[in-house]
Motif scaffolding. Structure first.
Motif, short mmCIF file in Angstrom:
data_model
loop_
_atom_site.label_atom_id
_atom_site.label_comp_id
_atom_site.label_asym_id
_atom_site.label_seq_id
_atom_site.Cartn_x
_atom_site.Cartn_y
_atom_site.Cartn_z
N LEU A 149 -88.04 77.42 43.67
CA LEU A 149 -87.40 78.53 44.38
C LEU A 149 -86.39 78.04 45.42
O LEU A 149 -85.97 78.81 46.28
CB LEU A 149 -88.47 79.41 45.06
N CYS A 150 -86.01 76.76 45.35
CA CYS A 150 -85.01 76.24 46.28
C CYS A 150 -83.61 76.70 45.90
O CYS A 150 -82.77 76.97 46.76
CB CYS A 150 -85.06 74.71 46.32
N THR A 151 -83.33 76.77 44.60
CA THR A 151 -82.03 77.25 44.16
C THR A 151 -81.99 78.78 44.28
O THR A 151 -82.99 79.42 44.59
CB THR A 151 -81.76 76.84 42.71
N ASP A 152 -80.82 79.37 44.02
CA ASP A 152 -80.69 80.83 44.10
C ASP A 152 -81.66 81.48 43.11
O ASP A 152 -81.81 81.03 41.98
CB ASP A 152 -79.26 81.24 43.73
N GLY A 173 -80.90 85.90 38.76
CA GLY A 173 -82.31 85.97 39.10
C GLY A 173 -82.79 87.39 39.24
O GLY A 173 -82.09 88.24 39.80
N VAL A 174 -83.99 87.67 38.75
CA VAL A 174 -84.62 88.98 38.88
C VAL A 174 -86.08 88.75 39.26
O VAL A 174 -86.71 87.82 38.77
CB VAL A 174 -84.54 89.78 37.57
N ALA A 175 -86.61 89.60 40.15
CA ALA A 175 -88.00 89.41 40.58
C ALA A 175 -88.60 90.72 41.06
O ALA A 175 -87.88 91.64 41.47
CB ALA A 175 -88.08 88.36 41.69
N LEU A 176 -89.93 90.77 41.04
CA LEU A 176 -90.69 91.87 41.61
C LEU A 176 -91.56 91.33 42.75
O LEU A 176 -92.28 90.34 42.57
CB LEU A 176 -91.61 92.50 40.57
N VAL A 177 -91.49 92.00 43.90
CA VAL A 177 -92.31 91.63 45.06
C VAL A 177 -93.05 92.87 45.53
O VAL A 177 -92.49 93.98 45.54
CB VAL A 177 -91.43 91.07 46.20
N ARG A 178 -94.31 92.68 45.93
CA ARG A 178 -95.15 93.79 46.37
C ARG A 178 -95.56 93.61 47.83
O ARG A 178 -96.07 92.56 48.22
CB ARG A 178 -96.41 93.87 45.51
N ALA A 179 -95.29 94.62 48.64
CA ALA A 179 -95.76 94.67 50.02
C ALA A 179 -96.92 95.65 50.07
O ALA A 179 -96.73 96.85 49.84
CB ALA A 179 -94.64 95.10 50.97
N ASP A 180 -98.12 95.16 50.34
CA ASP A 180 -99.32 96.00 50.26
C ASP A 180 -99.69 96.65 51.58
O ASP A 180 -100.27 97.71 51.60
CB ASP A 180 -100.51 95.17 49.76
N ALA A 181 -99.42 95.98 52.69
CA ALA A 181 -99.80 96.55 53.98
C ALA A 181 -98.99 95.89 55.08
O ALA A 181 -98.57 94.74 54.96
CB ALA A 181 -101.29 96.34 54.24
N ALA A 182 -98.73 96.62 56.15
CA ALA A 182 -97.99 96.09 57.29
C ALA A 182 -98.75 94.90 57.87
O ALA A 182 -99.96 94.90 57.97
CB ALA A 182 -97.82 97.17 58.35
#
Length: 347
Positions: free
Chosen positions: A307-310, A18-27
Motif C-alpha cells: 500500500l506504499c504506491t498509489d 485503484g479501487v477499495a472498500l472501507v468500513r467505519a463501524d463506530a466513532a
C-alpha cells in the motif's frame, strides 16, 4: 454525520488504477479495509521510459469498472451497501484525475449517494492507519511520494502544519532521474535500489543538499547534477562502476531523509514518526530509520509494503477518517472538478 458507513474509493491520479472498500463501524475506531484491487500501468509505460498522460487516462477508463466489480465480489457486498463514494480530486495528471472523478460522481448520482473528493497526499499521509500497527496522533510525517517530499506535524485529521518541503526535485524524482542517467529501466527508483544492493555506498562522495541549511527543506536537483557529472567522469568505466554509483546515490538520498526526519522530531519534541509514499518502501530508508528511531525511543510507522504506491484503499480510508472526525462532509452535488496542482491543507 454518519456513524456506520461504507466508502467506495477510487484512485486514478497517475499510473495506477485503484479501487477499495472501507468500513467505519463506530466513532473512535479506525476504519477497516474490506477489500481492494489495483492495476499498475508500469508495463505499458516502460516502452516510453516514463508515464504518457494520454495513455494513462485511457487505461484508467478500461480498468476502473472491472476493478470495482472485483472489489465488490471479494468483499461479498453489492453497490447497495455503499454509503459514500470517494475519489482522488488532486494533485495528479488532469486527464487521469477526470476519469476517477467522473466515474465516482456519475455512480453517486445514479445511486443517489454522496461523494467526496480527497487530496492524494492526505491519502498517503493516512495510509499507515491501514496497517497492523496504526499510529496515534500527534506525529511527525515524512511524505515521500512521486514529486513530493515533505515533513509535517500532524495533530489530527485535517490538522497539518508544514515543517519543510522540497524546493526543487523531490526524493522520488532524484531516484528516477539518477536511474535514467545510469541507463536503468523504468520505473527508475526500484531499479536503482535493486542495483545498489550490489554496490559500495561509499564509493563516490556525492553531496547531501541542504543537510546543514538550518531548516527542514529539501533539495535534490544538485544531487542529480552530481550524479550526471560523476557518470561523465567515469566514461567507459560507468558500466563496471554502475552499482557503486547507484549505491552512493541511494545512500545520499536516504541520509538526507533520515537526518531531516530526526531533526523534525527534535524540533517538535514528538516521539512518533510516520513515513508514507512510494519512497517509503525503500529498504535502506526503513533499516536506517528503524535503527535510529529505536535508539532514540521513537515509534516509527509505515504503510504495508503493498500500500506504499498509489491505491484506492488510502483514498477510501482518508475519506472515512475525514468524515468520522467531522473534518469533511460528503455531498450530493455531482458537478465536479479536479485539481492537478493542489497544496495539502489548501481549500
Amino acid at each position: 454525520m454518519l456513524c456506520d458507513f461504507t466508502v467506495l474509493g477510487f484512485e486514478s491520479s497517475c499510473d495506477e488504477t485503484g479501487v477499495a472498500l472501507v468500513r467505519a463501524d463506530a466513532a473512535g475506531q479506525v476504519p477497516r479495509l474490506l477489500s481492494h484491487a489495483l492495476h499498475s500501468q508500469v508495463a505499458m509505460h516502460q516502452a516510453y521510459g516514463g508515464v504518457v498522460p494520454e495513455l494513462a487516462s485511457r487505461d484508467h477508463i478500461r480498468r476502473v469498472l472491472p476493478l470495482t466489480d472485483a472489489v465488490l465480489a471479494e468483499s461479498g457486498r453489492s453497490l447497495d451497501a455503499v454509503d459514500v463514494i470517494a475519489y482522488t480530486r488532486g494533485p495528479g495528471l488532469a486527464g487521469a484525475l477526470l476519469v476517477g472523478a467522473g466515474v465516482a460522481c456519475s455512480m453517486g448520482a445514479a445511486l443517489g449517494i454522496p461523494v467526496l473528493g480527497v487530496h492524494h497526499l492526505e491519502g498517503h499521509l493516512l495510509s499507515p492507519f491501514l496497517s497492523a500497527d496504526p499510529p496515534e496522533f500527534p506525529f511527525v510525517a515524512l511524505l515521500v511520494s512521486g514529486g513530493h517530499t515533505q515533513l509535517m506535524r500532524v495533530d489530527g485529521v485535517g490538522r497539518y502544519a508544514m515543517l519543510g518541503e522540497t524546493i526543487d526535485d523531490a526524493a522520488g524524482e532524484a531516484f528516477d532521474k539518477s536511474a535514467k542517467l545510469m541507463g536503468l529501466g523504468y520505473p527508475g527508483g526500484p531499479a536503482l535500489s535493486k542495483l545498489a544492493e550490489q554496490g559500495d555506498p561509499k564509493a563516490f562522495a556525492l553531496p547531501r543538499p541542504l543537510l546543514r541549511s538550518g531548516n527542514l527543506d529539501f533539495s535534490f536537483a544538485g544531487l542529480k547534477t552530481a550524479v550526471l557529472t560523476q557518470a561523465r567522469k567515469l566514461g567507459d568505466e560507468l558500466e563496471a562502476r554502475k552499482a557503486d554509483l547507484a549505491a552512493s546515490t541511494e545512500a545520499a538520498i536516504v541520509d538526507v531523509l533520515l537526518k531531516k526526519s530526526l531533526a523534525a522530531l527534535e524540533l517538535t519534541g514528538l516521539d512518533r514518526l510516520v513515513v508514507a509514499g512510494g519512497v517509503g518502501a525503500n529498504r535502506l530508508l526503513r533499516v536506517q530509520l528503524n535503527a535510529e528511531c529505536r535508539r532514540r525511543g521513537v515509534r516509527v510507522h509505515y504503510p504495508e509494503l503493498h500500500l506504499c504506491t498509489d491505491n484506492g484503499a488510502m483514498i477510501a480510508m482518508a475519506a472515512a477518517m475525514r468524515m468520522a472526525s467531522g473534518a469533511a462532509e460528503p455531498s450530493k452535488r455531482y458537478a465536479f472538478d479536479v485539481r492537478p496542482r493542489w497544496t495539502l491543507g489548501e481549500d
